[in-house]
Write a protein that holds these residues in place. Structure first.
Motif, PDB file in Angstrom:
ATOM      1  N   GLN A   1      42.198  79.773 -53.626  1.00 50.20           N
ATOM      2  CA  GLN A   1      40.934  79.077 -53.372  1.00 50.20           C
ATOM      3  C   GLN A   1      39.854  80.024 -52.861  1.00 50.20           C
ATOM      4  O   GLN A   1      38.670  79.869 -53.189  1.00 50.20           O
ATOM      5  CB  GLN A   1      41.157  77.955 -52.351  1.00 50.20           C
ATOM      6  CG  GLN A   1      39.935  77.079 -52.105  1.00 50.20           C
ATOM      7  CD  GLN A   1      39.459  76.375 -53.351  1.00 50.20           C
ATOM      8  OE1 GLN A   1      40.254  75.842 -54.110  1.00 50.20           O
ATOM      9  NE2 GLN A   1      38.151  76.377 -53.591  1.00 50.20           N
ATOM     10  N   GLN A   2      40.238  81.022 -52.095  1.00 48.03           N
ATOM     11  CA  GLN A   2      39.246  81.974 -51.598  1.00 48.03           C
ATOM     12  C   GLN A   2      38.623  82.754 -52.751  1.00 48.03           C
ATOM     13  O   GLN A   2      37.403  82.995 -52.764  1.00 48.03           O
ATOM     14  CB  GLN A   2      39.901  82.929 -50.599  1.00 48.03           C
ATOM     15  CG  GLN A   2      40.245  82.271 -49.273  1.00 48.03           C
ATOM     16  CD  GLN A   2      40.898  83.232 -48.302  1.00 48.03           C
ATOM     17  OE1 GLN A   2      41.725  84.057 -48.690  1.00 48.03           O
ATOM     18  NE2 GLN A   2      40.546  83.133 -47.031  1.00 48.03           N
ATOM     19  N   HIS A   3      39.460  83.144 -53.712  1.00 46.22           N
ATOM     20  CA  HIS A   3      38.917  83.841 -54.877  1.00 46.22           C
ATOM     21  C   HIS A   3      37.959  82.936 -55.653  1.00 46.22           C
ATOM     22  O   HIS A   3      36.902  83.363 -56.103  1.00 46.22           O
ATOM     23  CB  HIS A   3      40.055  84.284 -55.800  1.00 46.22           C
ATOM     24  CG  HIS A   3      40.987  85.267 -55.181  1.00 46.22           C
ATOM     25  ND1 HIS A   3      42.326  85.010 -54.996  1.00 46.22           N
ATOM     26  CD2 HIS A   3      40.784  86.512 -54.676  1.00 46.22           C
ATOM     27  CE1 HIS A   3      42.900  86.049 -54.431  1.00 46.22           C
ATOM     28  NE2 HIS A   3      41.990  86.978 -54.218  1.00 46.22           N
ATOM     29  N   LYS A   4      38.364  81.677 -55.804  1.00 44.32           N
ATOM     30  CA  LYS A   4      37.522  80.736 -56.551  1.00 44.32           C
ATOM     31  C   LYS A   4      36.201  80.486 -55.833  1.00 44.32           C
ATOM     32  O   LYS A   4      35.140  80.418 -56.461  1.00 44.32           O
ATOM     33  CB  LYS A   4      38.269  79.420 -56.753  1.00 44.32           C
ATOM     34  CG  LYS A   4      37.526  78.430 -57.643  1.00 44.32           C
ATOM     35  CD  LYS A   4      38.226  77.095 -57.728  1.00 44.32           C
ATOM     36  CE  LYS A   4      39.522  77.198 -58.484  1.00 44.32           C
ATOM     37  NZ  LYS A   4      40.141  75.865 -58.704  1.00 44.32           N
ATOM     38  N   THR A   5      36.268  80.368 -54.497  1.00 44.15           N
ATOM     39  CA  THR A   5      35.054  80.132 -53.716  1.00 44.15           C
ATOM     40  C   THR A   5      34.071  81.287 -53.881  1.00 44.15           C
ATOM     41  O   THR A   5      32.866  81.083 -54.050  1.00 44.15           O
ATOM     42  CB  THR A   5      35.405  79.948 -52.227  1.00 44.15           C
ATOM     43  OG1 THR A   5      36.297  78.839 -52.098  1.00 44.15           O
ATOM     44  CG2 THR A   5      34.160  79.697 -51.400  1.00 44.15           C
ATOM     45  N   ALA A   6      34.582  82.517 -53.837  1.00 44.30           N
ATOM     46  CA  ALA A   6      33.724  83.697 -54.014  1.00 44.30           C
ATOM     47  C   ALA A   6      33.113  83.707 -55.410  1.00 44.30           C
ATOM     48  O   ALA A   6      31.935  84.067 -55.585  1.00 44.30           O
ATOM     49  CB  ALA A   6      34.541  84.967 -53.778  1.00 44.30           C
ATOM     50  N   PHE A   7      33.896  83.300 -56.411  1.00 45.73           N
ATOM     51  CA  PHE A   7      33.389  83.261 -57.785  1.00 45.73           C
ATOM     52  C   PHE A   7      32.298  82.203 -57.928  1.00 45.73           C
ATOM     53  O   PHE A   7      31.249  82.455 -58.540  1.00 45.73           O
ATOM     54  CB  PHE A   7      34.535  82.963 -58.748  1.00 45.73           C
ATOM     55  CG  PHE A   7      34.109  82.771 -60.168  1.00 45.73           C
ATOM     56  CD1 PHE A   7      33.814  83.854 -60.985  1.00 45.73           C
ATOM     57  CD2 PHE A   7      33.992  81.488 -60.705  1.00 45.73           C
ATOM     58  CE1 PHE A   7      33.410  83.673 -62.291  1.00 45.73           C
ATOM     59  CE2 PHE A   7      33.593  81.293 -62.008  1.00 45.73           C
ATOM     60  CZ  PHE A   7      33.301  82.391 -62.812  1.00 45.73           C
ATOM     61  N   ILE A   8      32.533  81.025 -57.363  1.00 41.96           N
ATOM     62  CA  ILE A   8      31.554  79.937 -57.478  1.00 41.96           C
ATOM     63  C   ILE A   8      30.228  80.325 -56.834  1.00 41.96           C
ATOM     64  O   ILE A   8      29.151  79.959 -57.319  1.00 41.96           O
ATOM     65  CB  ILE A   8      32.127  78.641 -56.852  1.00 41.96           C
ATOM     66  CG1 ILE A   8      33.264  78.111 -57.738  1.00 41.96           C
ATOM     67  CG2 ILE A   8      31.051  77.583 -56.681  1.00 41.96           C
ATOM     68  CD1 ILE A   8      34.012  76.936 -57.150  1.00 41.96           C
ATOM     69  N   LYS A   9      30.312  81.105 -55.764  1.00 41.35           N
ATOM     70  CA  LYS A   9      29.080  81.570 -55.113  1.00 41.35           C
ATOM     71  C   LYS A   9      28.246  82.415 -56.076  1.00 41.35           C
ATOM     72  O   LYS A   9      27.012  82.338 -56.092  1.00 41.35           O
ATOM     73  CB  LYS A   9      29.429  82.387 -53.870  1.00 41.35           C
ATOM     74  CG  LYS A   9      28.218  82.845 -53.079  1.00 41.35           C
ATOM     75  CD  LYS A   9      28.628  83.604 -51.820  1.00 41.35           C
ATOM     76  CE  LYS A   9      27.400  84.054 -51.045  1.00 41.35           C
ATOM     77  NZ  LYS A   9      27.779  84.829 -49.825  1.00 41.35           N
ATOM     78  N   LYS A  10      28.921  83.188 -56.929  1.00 40.37           N
ATOM     79  CA  LYS A  10      28.210  84.048 -57.877  1.00 40.37           C
ATOM     80  C   LYS A  10      27.504  83.240 -58.968  1.00 40.37           C
ATOM     81  O   LYS A  10      26.482  83.670 -59.504  1.00 40.37           O
ATOM     82  CB  LYS A  10      29.183  85.036 -58.529  1.00 40.37           C
ATOM     83  CG  LYS A  10      29.721  86.096 -57.588  1.00 40.37           C
ATOM     84  CD  LYS A  10      30.667  87.036 -58.329  1.00 40.37           C
ATOM     85  CE  LYS A  10      31.229  88.108 -57.415  1.00 40.37           C
ATOM     86  NZ  LYS A  10      32.171  89.011 -58.134  1.00 40.37           N
ATOM     87  N   ILE A  11      28.093  82.085 -59.330  1.00 45.52           N
ATOM     88  CA  ILE A  11      27.506  81.305 -60.428  1.00 45.52           C
ATOM     89  C   ILE A  11      26.694  80.121 -59.903  1.00 45.52           C
ATOM     90  O   ILE A  11      26.407  79.172 -60.633  1.00 45.52           O
ATOM     91  CB  ILE A  11      28.583  80.815 -61.409  1.00 45.52           C
ATOM     92  CG1 ILE A  11      29.547  79.839 -60.730  1.00 45.52           C
ATOM     93  CG2 ILE A  11      29.337  81.983 -62.009  1.00 45.52           C
ATOM     94  CD1 ILE A  11      30.481  79.127 -61.704  1.00 45.52           C
ATOM     95  N   GLU A  12      26.332  80.187 -58.625  1.00 49.21           N
ATOM     96  CA  GLU A  12      25.616  79.071 -58.007  1.00 49.21           C
ATOM     97  C   GLU A  12      24.324  78.687 -58.741  1.00 49.21           C
ATOM     98  O   GLU A  12      24.029  77.491 -58.872  1.00 49.21           O
ATOM     99  CB  GLU A  12      25.310  79.393 -56.545  1.00 49.21           C
ATOM    100  CG  GLU A  12      24.714  78.218 -55.794  1.00 49.21           C
ATOM    101  CD  GLU A  12      24.523  78.522 -54.319  1.00 49.21           C
ATOM    102  OE1 GLU A  12      24.157  77.596 -53.582  1.00 49.21           O
ATOM    103  OE2 GLU A  12      24.743  79.671 -53.912  1.00 49.21           O
TER     104      GLU A  12
END
Length: 558
Positions: free
Chosen positions: A240-251
């Protein structure tokens, strides 16, 4: 002049001009060759054509073009052995002349050797540097031959035998099953990851040449077995931490969807698909290159199936990275990196089978250069590949594309030795999904340290103000919605919260970034409102802060 007139359709005048040319120079090989071509193609006079071809060969003993033309004439006459003789002579002079290989493919077809016809035609494609009629005919015939082979001679025995080899080598049985629900054309589920007694290869039956898909997944297992024997196998972990960091990039694109009125659930599903799809490429692309080369070199009989199967997968990748609608709805940076990975596969397909899809990707110079760099790096590894070296490429390429925050590669032995027994873990999750009753000594020590640090603070004003903000946010929300937020924060909380971190996100509360104290305040308030009877289990030392926050903003339901 004779050639011009022939191209314009005036064969009689063309012959007259060529005769004049031969009067000047009876050993003019090109004039003799053209005369042979005209009598063969337009006059249907094979005996006369052969006389001119024979003279052309005498004029130029290394004239592979004339030899090839004679071969085609003999082929039309169904004199297969004679035609083969001329084609082979031409091949000795110039083994890189695509027309010769095409002709040999035609002979093989007449002899009902479809596999040899496929191989010769693919060689014609690989040697043809021009996208001319011969190239187009070669591609069309190669697909026809491959489909004929796959439909009439499905190579099922091949993967059945290979499966038995791997069962013996790895000590674990392997199931092979159809599954239309999997997200990719095929996948392997390792027994250890699913707590099963057997490995499982799943494939979608709608894809062409499924025997290639199955063999591909089995080779993937073979690589893992080799890496395990060397004690070097690694696992690709994305949490989930990896996914959260990724989602921040595509915000930005997610905010665009919100403005379009797209529901939060659909946006969350979209984010999951993008994240998981890109991770599949990150992990699989380098490994797939080694797998496809292994299959090509080790199992020539599988090449027709490989030819069709890889083509279908590349077409999918091509559509996914060039479709107009996809371009509008996808983050440009993610799409670019996905395209680079697919381009690498297309470069290998061109090397193996000669068909070039590179221009169809409409890639930028930078994208193409990066893909070529990756492919060249793979070629350096390919010559003397050792077990587990594919993991080096996974990490190298991810770092070059700044995608290494999407995942971790961990040593399998270390990871599994630290992992809880799977049955106990499932039972623990079922009984305590949000880790409220955790007996993990590490987590207990961390919680005690945290509580002591907070005890030194008489009243955490930051938490109090964040709680007031949370009470205001939840004021108009139904109980079910607050509960959803509470559960989501609790799920993240199983990994622990840091008061020093400042980029937590809650998908149920879009467009907002939370610091450590900020998310802890929302954590406390959401449970206080939705499930007050369980609040004490959070062990958050913020009762006084909550009382003060209530005095600032008292919710309507209290």
């Amino acid at each position: 002049m004779g050639q011009i007139l022939s191209d314009e359709g005036d064969q009689d005048e063309a012959i007259n001009c060529l005769i004049d040319a031969l009067r000047w120079d009876p050993k003019n090989g090109w004039a003799l060759l053209m005369m042979g071509n005209i009598f063969a193609k337009f006059k249907d006079d094979i005996p006369t054509a052969m006389k001119y071809y024979d003279q052309a060969l005498l004029a130029n003993v290394r004239d592979f073009i004339s030899l090839t033309n004679i071969g085609y004439l003999l082929l039309q006459e169904n004199s297969l052995e004679k035609a083969k003789k001329y084609f082979n002579e031409a091949l000795k002079i110039n083994p890189n002349f695509p027309n010769v290989h095409f002709g040999l493919g035609m002979i093989a077809e007449k002899e009902n050797d479809i596999y040899r016809a496929f191989e010769a035609t693919v060689e014609a494609i690989k040697l043809n540097k021009n996208k001319d009629i011969l190239y187009e005919n070669s591609v069309r015939r190669a697909f026809d031959f491959a489909k004929n082979i796959v439909e009439s001679e499905p190579n099922r025995q091949l993967f059945i035998e290979y499966r038995h080899q791997l069962e013996f080598a790895g000590g674990t049985e392997i199931d092979i099953v159809e599954d239309t629900a999997i997200p990719t054309a095929a996948k392997i589920e390792f027994a250890e990851n699913y707590d099963r007694p057997k490995h499982t290869v799943k494939y979608k039956p709608k894809y062409p040449a499924i025997e290639h898909l199955i063999m591909h997944e089995l080779v993937h297992l073979a690589f893992v077995i080799d890496a395990r024997k060397a004690g070097l196998n690694q696992l690709f972990i994305a949490n989930q931490q990896h996914k959260t960091a990724f989602i921040k990039k595509i915000e930005p694109i997610l905010q665009k969807f919100q403005k379009m009125g797209i529901s939060a659930d659909r946006i969350a599903n979209y984010s999951d698909r993008i994240f998981n799809g890109l991770n599949l490429q990150i992990y699989n692309t380098p490994i797939d290159l080694f797998i496809e080369d292994f299959l090509y070199q080790t199992y020539p009989a599988l090449r027709p199936a490989q030819f069709l199967s890889l083509n279908a997968l590349i077409q999918e990748g091509l559509k996914a990275t060039t479709d107009k609608k996809t371009l509008e709805l996808s983050p440009k940076e993610v799409l670019s990196k996905s395209k680079i990975y697919t381009l690498v596969i297309a470069l290998q397909y061109k090397a193996l089978f000669g068909i070039d899809f590179i221009k169809d990707f409409q890639a930028s110079t930078a994208e193409l250069k990066q893909a070529q760099s990756f492919y060249e790096e793979y070629l350096q590894y390919k010559t003397d590949k050792e077990p587990a070296e594919e993991y080096e490429l996974i990490m190298n390429w991810a770092e070059d594309l700044q995608l290494n925050q999407n995942f971790e590669l961990v040593d399998e032995l270390q990871y599994r030795s630290k992992r809880l027994d799977f049955d106990n873990l499932l039972d623990a999750i079922e009984k305590d999904p949000y880790d409220l009753d955790s007996n993990d000594p590490y987590k207990q020590r961390e919680m005690e340290k945290f509580q002591k640090s907070q005890a030194n603070i008489k009243l955490n004003s930051a938490v109090m103000m964040y709680m007031a903000e949370a009470l205001k946010h939840f004021a108009e929300m139904p109980q079910e919605a607050i509960q959803k937020v509470a559960f989501e924060i609790a799920t993240q909380g199983t990994q622990g919260f840091s008061t020093e971190k400042a980029d937590y996100r809650i998908s149920s509360i879009s467009g907002k970034t939370f610091s450590g104290y900020h998310i802890l305040a929302y954590y406390y308030v959401s449970w206080a409102l939705a499930m007050p009877e369980m609040l004490s289990q959070l062990q958050l030392p913020y009762d006084e802060e909550y009382k003060m926050a209530l005095s600032i903003h008292k919710p309507s339901n209290q």
